[in-house]
Design a protein around this motif. Structure first.
Motif, PDB file in Angstrom:
ATOM      1  N   PRO A 290     -63.673  16.888  24.202  1.00  8.67           N
ATOM      2  CA  PRO A 290     -63.578  16.401  22.819  1.00  8.67           C
ATOM      3  C   PRO A 290     -64.883  15.841  22.256  1.00  8.67           C
ATOM      4  O   PRO A 290     -65.060  15.814  21.035  1.00  8.67           O
ATOM      5  CB  PRO A 290     -62.489  15.323  22.913  1.00  8.67           C
ATOM      6  CG  PRO A 290     -61.622  15.764  24.038  1.00  8.67           C
ATOM      7  CD  PRO A 290     -62.565  16.381  25.046  1.00  8.67           C
ATOM      8  N   ILE A 291     -65.800  15.406  23.116  1.00 12.38           N
ATOM      9  CA  ILE A 291     -67.082  14.902  22.609  1.00 12.38           C
ATOM     10  C   ILE A 291     -67.871  15.990  21.887  1.00 12.38           C
ATOM     11  O   ILE A 291     -68.824  15.707  21.146  1.00 12.38           O
ATOM     12  CB  ILE A 291     -67.922  14.275  23.753  1.00 12.38           C
ATOM     13  CG1 ILE A 291     -68.981  13.328  23.176  1.00 12.38           C
ATOM     14  CG2 ILE A 291     -68.543  15.356  24.621  1.00 12.38           C
ATOM     15  CD1 ILE A 291     -69.747  12.549  24.240  1.00 12.38           C
ATOM     16  N   SER A 292     -67.464  17.253  22.070  1.00 17.41           N
ATOM     17  CA  SER A 292     -68.132  18.338  21.354  1.00 17.41           C
ATOM     18  C   SER A 292     -67.942  18.214  19.842  1.00 17.41           C
ATOM     19  O   SER A 292     -68.760  18.738  19.069  1.00 17.41           O
ATOM     20  CB  SER A 292     -67.593  19.692  21.821  1.00 17.41           C
ATOM     21  OG  SER A 292     -66.213  19.842  21.514  1.00 17.41           O
ATOM     22  N   ILE A 293     -66.885  17.532  19.412  1.00 13.33           N
ATOM     23  CA  ILE A 293     -66.623  17.395  17.975  1.00 13.33           C
ATOM     24  C   ILE A 293     -67.686  16.517  17.303  1.00 13.33           C
ATOM     25  O   ILE A 293     -68.372  16.970  16.384  1.00 13.33           O
ATOM     26  CB  ILE A 293     -65.199  16.858  17.732  1.00 13.33           C
ATOM     27  CG1 ILE A 293     -64.157  17.873  18.230  1.00 13.33           C
ATOM     28  CG2 ILE A 293     -64.985  16.548  16.251  1.00 13.33           C
ATOM     29  CD1 ILE A 293     -64.167  19.202  17.503  1.00 13.33           C
ATOM     30  N   PRO A 294     -67.872  15.255  17.700  1.00 12.06           N
ATOM     31  CA  PRO A 294     -68.949  14.482  17.068  1.00 12.06           C
ATOM     32  C   PRO A 294     -70.328  15.055  17.349  1.00 12.06           C
ATOM     33  O   PRO A 294     -71.267  14.831  16.575  1.00 12.06           O
ATOM     34  CB  PRO A 294     -68.787  13.084  17.675  1.00 12.06           C
ATOM     35  CG  PRO A 294     -68.043  13.289  18.953  1.00 12.06           C
ATOM     36  CD  PRO A 294     -67.115  14.437  18.665  1.00 12.06           C
ATOM     37  N   ASN A 295     -70.461  15.835  18.420  1.00 10.44           N
ATOM     38  CA  ASN A 295     -71.748  16.420  18.774  1.00 10.44           C
ATOM     39  C   ASN A 295     -72.215  17.465  17.759  1.00 10.44           C
ATOM     40  O   ASN A 295     -73.385  17.858  17.768  1.00 10.44           O
ATOM     41  CB  ASN A 295     -71.666  17.047  20.170  1.00 10.44           C
ATOM     42  CG  ASN A 295     -72.989  17.036  20.886  1.00 10.44           C
ATOM     43  OD1 ASN A 295     -73.725  18.018  20.863  1.00 10.44           O
ATOM     44  ND2 ASN A 295     -73.311  15.913  21.503  1.00 10.44           N
ATOM     45  N   ARG A 296     -71.339  17.878  16.875  1.00  9.06           N
ATOM     46  CA  ARG A 296     -71.718  18.847  15.838  1.00  9.06           C
ATOM     47  C   ARG A 296     -72.572  18.222  14.736  1.00  9.06           C
ATOM     48  O   ARG A 296     -73.159  18.939  13.922  1.00  9.06           O
ATOM     49  CB  ARG A 296     -70.463  19.446  15.194  1.00  9.06           C
ATOM     50  CG  ARG A 296     -69.558  20.206  16.136  1.00  9.06           C
ATOM     51  CD  ARG A 296     -68.305  20.671  15.403  1.00  9.06           C
ATOM     52  NE  ARG A 296     -67.339  21.280  16.311  1.00  9.06           N
ATOM     53  CZ  ARG A 296     -66.154  21.745  15.929  1.00  9.06           C
ATOM     54  NH1 ARG A 296     -65.802  21.687  14.648  1.00  9.06           N
ATOM     55  NH2 ARG A 296     -65.322  22.276  16.811  1.00  9.06           N
ATOM     56  N   PHE A 297     -72.604  16.894  14.699  1.00 13.21           N
ATOM     57  CA  PHE A 297     -73.200  16.208  13.556  1.00 13.21           C
ATOM     58  C   PHE A 297     -74.463  15.441  13.938  1.00 13.21           C
ATOM     59  O   PHE A 297     -74.672  15.093  15.108  1.00 13.21           O
ATOM     60  CB  PHE A 297     -72.180  15.232  12.955  1.00 13.21           C
ATOM     61  CG  PHE A 297     -70.914  15.905  12.484  1.00 13.21           C
ATOM     62  CD1 PHE A 297     -70.864  16.510  11.238  1.00 13.21           C
ATOM     63  CD2 PHE A 297     -69.794  15.958  13.290  1.00 13.21           C
ATOM     64  CE1 PHE A 297     -69.705  17.143  10.805  1.00 13.21           C
ATOM     65  CE2 PHE A 297     -68.626  16.590  12.872  1.00 13.21           C
ATOM     66  CZ  PHE A 297     -68.597  17.187  11.621  1.00 13.21           C
TER      67      PHE A 297
ATOM     68  N   GLY B 112     -53.299  15.653  25.705  1.00 12.69           N
ATOM     69  CA  GLY B 112     -52.896  17.042  25.766  1.00 12.69           C
ATOM     70  C   GLY B 112     -54.047  17.903  26.264  1.00 12.69           C
ATOM     71  O   GLY B 112     -55.020  17.403  26.819  1.00 12.69           O
ATOM     72  N   GLN B 113     -53.949  19.196  26.064  1.00 16.24           N
ATOM     73  CA  GLN B 113     -54.980  20.126  26.516  1.00 16.24           C
ATOM     74  C   GLN B 113     -56.249  19.959  25.688  1.00 16.24           C
ATOM     75  O   GLN B 113     -56.201  19.847  24.450  1.00 16.24           O
ATOM     76  CB  GLN B 113     -54.477  21.563  26.400  1.00 16.24           C
ATOM     77  CG  GLN B 113     -53.339  21.903  27.347  1.00 16.24           C
ATOM     78  CD  GLN B 113     -52.966  23.366  27.284  1.00 16.24           C
ATOM     79  OE1 GLN B 113     -53.370  24.082  26.374  1.00 16.24           O
ATOM     80  NE2 GLN B 113     -52.196  23.805  28.267  1.00 16.24           N
ATOM     81  N   ARG B 114     -57.389  19.974  26.384  1.00 20.25           N
ATOM     82  CA  ARG B 114     -58.653  19.755  25.674  1.00 20.25           C
ATOM     83  C   ARG B 114     -58.903  20.829  24.622  1.00 20.25           C
ATOM     84  O   ARG B 114     -59.441  20.544  23.539  1.00 20.25           O
ATOM     85  CB  ARG B 114     -59.803  19.684  26.682  1.00 20.25           C
ATOM     86  CG  ARG B 114     -59.797  18.387  27.489  1.00 20.25           C
ATOM     87  CD  ARG B 114     -61.085  18.201  28.261  1.00 20.25           C
ATOM     88  NE  ARG B 114     -61.177  19.126  29.393  1.00 20.25           N
ATOM     89  CZ  ARG B 114     -62.285  19.305  30.111  1.00 20.25           C
ATOM     90  NH1 ARG B 114     -63.391  18.656  29.793  1.00 20.25           N
ATOM     91  NH2 ARG B 114     -62.288  20.131  31.141  1.00 20.25           N
ATOM     92  N   LYS B 115     -58.512  22.054  24.899  1.00 22.57           N
ATOM     93  CA  LYS B 115     -58.690  23.136  23.929  1.00 22.57           C
ATOM     94  C   LYS B 115     -57.938  22.845  22.637  1.00 22.57           C
ATOM     95  O   LYS B 115     -58.449  23.081  21.525  1.00 22.57           O
ATOM     96  CB  LYS B 115     -58.206  24.452  24.548  1.00 22.57           C
ATOM     97  CG  LYS B 115     -58.394  25.663  23.660  1.00 22.57           C
ATOM     98  CD  LYS B 115     -57.929  26.938  24.371  1.00 22.57           C
ATOM     99  CE  LYS B 115     -58.110  28.163  23.473  1.00 22.57           C
ATOM    100  NZ  LYS B 115     -57.655  29.408  24.141  1.00 22.57           N
ATOM    101  N   THR B 116     -56.724  22.327  22.763  1.00 26.00           N
ATOM    102  CA  THR B 116     -55.918  21.992  21.583  1.00 26.00           C
ATOM    103  C   THR B 116     -56.510  20.816  20.828  1.00 26.00           C
ATOM    104  O   THR B 116     -56.541  20.810  19.592  1.00 26.00           O
ATOM    105  CB  THR B 116     -54.468  21.677  21.999  1.00 26.00           C
ATOM    106  OG1 THR B 116     -53.931  22.787  22.709  1.00 26.00           O
ATOM    107  CG2 THR B 116     -53.603  21.375  20.790  1.00 26.00           C
ATOM    108  N   ILE B 117     -56.977  19.812  21.560  1.00 29.59           N
ATOM    109  CA  ILE B 117     -57.596  18.641  20.929  1.00 29.59           C
ATOM    110  C   ILE B 117     -58.788  19.071  20.078  1.00 29.59           C
ATOM    111  O   ILE B 117     -58.932  18.666  18.914  1.00 29.59           O
ATOM    112  CB  ILE B 117     -58.050  17.631  22.005  1.00 29.59           C
ATOM    113  CG1 ILE B 117     -56.850  17.076  22.765  1.00 29.59           C
ATOM    114  CG2 ILE B 117     -58.853  16.486  21.368  1.00 29.59           C
ATOM    115  CD1 ILE B 117     -57.211  16.424  24.088  1.00 29.59           C
ATOM    116  N   ILE B 118     -59.643  19.912  20.641  1.00 32.53           N
ATOM    117  CA  ILE B 118     -60.828  20.380  19.930  1.00 32.53           C
ATOM    118  C   ILE B 118     -60.422  21.193  18.699  1.00 32.53           C
ATOM    119  O   ILE B 118     -61.010  21.058  17.613  1.00 32.53           O
ATOM    120  CB  ILE B 118     -61.731  21.193  20.875  1.00 32.53           C
ATOM    121  CG1 ILE B 118     -62.324  20.269  21.951  1.00 32.53           C
ATOM    122  CG2 ILE B 118     -62.834  21.908  20.104  1.00 32.53           C
ATOM    123  CD1 ILE B 118     -63.002  20.997  23.095  1.00 32.53           C
ATOM    124  N   SER B 119     -59.384  22.010  18.831  1.00 30.15           N
ATOM    125  CA  SER B 119     -58.904  22.816  17.711  1.00 30.15           C
ATOM    126  C   SER B 119     -58.378  21.941  16.574  1.00 30.15           C
ATOM    127  O   SER B 119     -58.692  22.186  15.394  1.00 30.15           O
ATOM    128  CB  SER B 119     -57.799  23.762  18.191  1.00 30.15           C
ATOM    129  OG  SER B 119     -57.223  24.451  17.111  1.00 30.15           O
TER     130      SER B 119
END
Length: 266
Positions: free
Chosen positions: A36-43, A62-69
């Motif tokens: 999930p840290i990939s999300i703030p890492n976009r900015f 839940g599943q990390r793939k779903t969280i990121i989605s």
């Protein structure tokens, strides 16, 4: 009142070597894409990192793939610029969030999060201020910060009681896993390219280790936790054990424990 830490059990050389080895292995940028840290890492804008780091941590079950989605969906609904959207949106712009849902997090919660962020950032430059309110000089851990943040977050007039369950606090004996993870992202400063280290007034040595299912299982197997249940006292017990390895940055071993759990060490 802060909960006193349990006296830690001395660590064997094997455990020390194992945790140091796994910390080096997992505290690397190639850890980011599937987390999930990939999300703030976009900015690059600090407020965007804070907003989406907070949201990604709160939705991290839940599943990390779903969280990121689901977090990506939120970013898209905020036109790819969370901070700008939050401080400048019109009431009509909120309709797009009426069907957002992730597990038990729903539109009511989403709209309140947006309201809280707008209210807060109109008066403050950084979300760190919201956590500092509950801290005192010399605090050993962020317990006061988490208590204070919870009370501030839940204080707006249109607060819905159902949203409270998404914001943990040591006052309810929660281990505060998600908020401790968020604080790790914002506070730790090691230039390894994973944690952001944006905040400087909360110190890495005050952080408490997030107790997710992998960390909890491995830590118990290694004897870092003796408390039978998993609550705030368990999180501080684990952190006290890790402080033996590095008193200034105990939570860096979150990488090691989580990585061992993913590997199926136990």
């Amino acid at each position: 009142m802060p909960v006193p830490e349990t006296e830690p059990v001395p660590l064997s050389g094997y455990i020390v070597d194992l945790l140091n080895q796994k910390y080096e292995q997992y505290n690397r940028p190639d850890f980011i894409p599937h987390d999930p840290i990939s999300i703030p890492n976009r900015f690059s804008l600090r407020q965007d990192i804070e907003i989406m780091g907070f949201w990604a941590s709160i939705l991290a079950w839940g599943q990390r793939k779903t969280i990121i989605s689901k977090c990506s969906e939120l970013v898209l609904q905020m036109d790819g610029a969370p901070y700008d959207f939050i401080v400048n949106h019109q009431e009509s712009d909120l309709k797009r969030f009426l069907h957002f849902k992730h597990r038990t997090f729903n539109a009511t919660d989403t709209l309140y999060f947006l309201h809280f962020f707008r209210d807060f950032y109109r008066e403050h430059d950084s979300l760190e201020e919201a956590f500092l309110r509950g801290m005192n000089v010399g605090d050993q851990t962020v317990e006061g910060a988490l208590r204070g943040f919870h009370d501030l977050f839940c204080s707006l007039e249109d607060f819905s009681a159902r949203t409270r369950k998404h914001i943990a606090t040591p006052a309810r004996k929660s281990s505060c896993k998600r908020l401790n993870m968020f604080l790790r992202w914002m506070v730790r400063q090691d230039n390894r390219g994973v944690d952001f280290g944006l905040w400087r007034r909360i110190q890495p040595g005050q952080l408490v280790c997030p107790c997710d299912v992998h960390v909890d299982r491995v830590a118990r197997h290694l004897g870092l936790i003796t408390r039978p249940q998993t609550d705030w006292q368990t999180a501080t017990e684990l952190t006290a054990s890790l402080r033996q390895l590095d008193p200034h940055d105990p939570v860096k071993y979150d990488f090691a424990l989580f990585g061992l759990g993913i590997e199926g060490y136990v």
